[in-house]
Design a protein around this motif. Structure first.
Motif, mmCIF file in Angstrom:
data_model
loop_
_atom_site.group_PDB
_atom_site.id
_atom_site.type_symbol
_atom_site.label_atom_id
_atom_site.label_comp_id
_atom_site.label_asym_id
_atom_site.label_seq_id
_atom_site.Cartn_x
_atom_site.Cartn_y
_atom_site.Cartn_z
ATOM 1 N N MET A 82 0.844 -1.207 0.000
ATOM 2 C CA MET A 82 0.000 0.000 0.000
ATOM 3 C C MET A 82 0.874 1.250 0.000
ATOM 4 O O MET A 82 0.627 2.189 -0.767
ATOM 5 N N LEU A 83 1.898 1.260 0.852
ATOM 6 C CA LEU A 83 2.817 2.406 0.914
ATOM 7 C C LEU A 83 3.555 2.596 -0.407
ATOM 8 O O LEU A 83 3.757 3.734 -0.852
ATOM 9 N N ALA A 84 3.957 1.502 -1.035
ATOM 10 C CA ALA A 84 4.643 1.589 -2.321
ATOM 11 C C ALA A 84 3.750 2.251 -3.366
ATOM 12 O O ALA A 84 4.203 3.109 -4.131
ATOM 13 N N ASN A 85 2.486 1.884 -3.394
ATOM 14 C CA ASN A 85 1.562 2.520 -4.331
ATOM 15 C C ASN A 85 1.419 4.010 -4.041
ATOM 16 O O ASN A 85 1.430 4.832 -4.955
ATOM 17 N N MET A 86 1.312 4.366 -2.778
ATOM 18 C CA MET A 86 1.190 5.789 -2.429
ATOM 19 C C MET A 86 2.460 6.556 -2.785
ATOM 20 O O MET A 86 2.400 7.706 -3.219
ATOM 21 N N GLU A 87 3.608 5.915 -2.646
ATOM 22 C CA GLU A 87 4.887 6.544 -2.991
ATOM 23 C C GLU A 87 4.983 6.813 -4.490
ATOM 24 O O GLU A 87 5.555 7.823 -4.913
ATOM 25 N N GLU A 88 4.411 5.946 -5.293
ATOM 26 C CA GLU A 88 4.460 6.154 -6.741
ATOM 27 C C GLU A 88 3.649 7.370 -7.178
ATOM 28 O O GLU A 88 3.893 7.920 -8.243
ATOM 29 N N LYS A 89 2.728 7.799 -6.359
ATOM 30 C CA LYS A 89 1.982 9.033 -6.657
ATOM 31 C C LYS A 89 2.892 10.253 -6.493
ATOM 32 O O LYS A 89 2.718 11.263 -7.156
ATOM 33 N N VAL A 90 3.894 10.142 -5.636
ATOM 34 C CA VAL A 90 4.836 11.235 -5.380
ATOM 35 C C VAL A 90 5.904 11.302 -6.470
ATOM 36 O O VAL A 90 6.312 12.381 -6.881
ATOM 37 N N TRP A 91 6.371 10.124 -6.938
ATOM 38 C CA TRP A 91 7.457 10.046 -7.907
ATOM 39 C C TRP A 91 6.913 9.692 -9.290
ATOM 40 O O TRP A 91 7.106 8.586 -9.787
ATOM 41 N N CYS A 92 6.216 10.642 -9.913
ATOM 42 C CA CYS A 92 5.674 10.430 -11.254
ATOM 43 C C CYS A 92 5.711 11.734 -12.030
ATOM 44 O O CYS A 92 5.966 12.798 -11.463
ATOM 45 N N ARG A 93 5.450 11.670 -13.317
ATOM 46 C CA ARG A 93 5.528 12.878 -14.159
ATOM 47 C C ARG A 93 4.428 13.880 -13.823
ATOM 48 O O ARG A 93 4.596 15.061 -14.062
ATOM 49 N N LYS A 94 3.335 13.413 -13.265
ATOM 50 C CA LYS A 94 2.279 14.349 -12.873
ATOM 51 C C LYS A 94 2.768 15.237 -11.720
ATOM 52 O O LYS A 94 2.499 16.425 -11.678
ATOM 53 N N ALA A 95 3.509 14.653 -10.797
ATOM 54 C CA ALA A 95 4.016 15.392 -9.641
ATOM 55 C C ALA A 95 5.279 16.181 -9.970
ATOM 56 O O ALA A 95 5.499 17.269 -9.434
#
Length: 124
Positions: free
Chosen positions: A36-49
């Motif tokens: 779950m944490l890994a999925n939330m972390e991917e929201k931080v490290w993406c081209r949208k962010a």
């Protein structure tokens, strides 16, 4: 549809042009929570962010609790030797610290988008 169960904390489903990432339900509560944490972390490290970083993946959506992350599917790394050359090129042109790119650095955690190397597992 293709299911990949190689990840330690997440199960990945390849569905057409999309990648669906779920916490692994059969690996114990602790690893499920890490998924779950890994999925939330991917929201931080993406081209949208971070839009000016071409080496980051296109994460379309992450559920609020991290139970699902949806990314655009990219072309997998086929040539392991060229991967290391492309990785060094990515690191040299990135504003993100080298430690991010080399964390859990293996070809399976990267893919290509239009010839650009992309880290598809940014939660490592």
């Amino acid at each position: 549809m293709q299911i990949c169960n190689k990840g330690t904390t997440r199960m990945v489903i390849l569905l057409g042009s999309y990648v669906l990432k779920f916490p692994r339900p059969n690996c114990g509560i602790r690893m499920f929570l890490y998924g779950m944490l890994a999925n939330m972390e991917e929201k931080v490290w993406c081209r949208k962010a971070i839009p000016n970083e071409p080496g980051l993946p296109d994460v379309l959506w992450v559920s609020p609790l991290g139970l699902l992350a949806i990314q655009i599917r990219l072309r997998p790394v086929k040539h392991r030797g060229l991967f290391w050359v492309d990785l060094e090129r990515l690191i040299a042109t990135s504003s993100i610290d080298r430690s991010f790119w080399v964390s859990d650095c293996k070809p399976e955690n990267f893919a290509y988008r239009e010839g650009q190397l992309v880290k598809i597992d940014t939660a490592t």
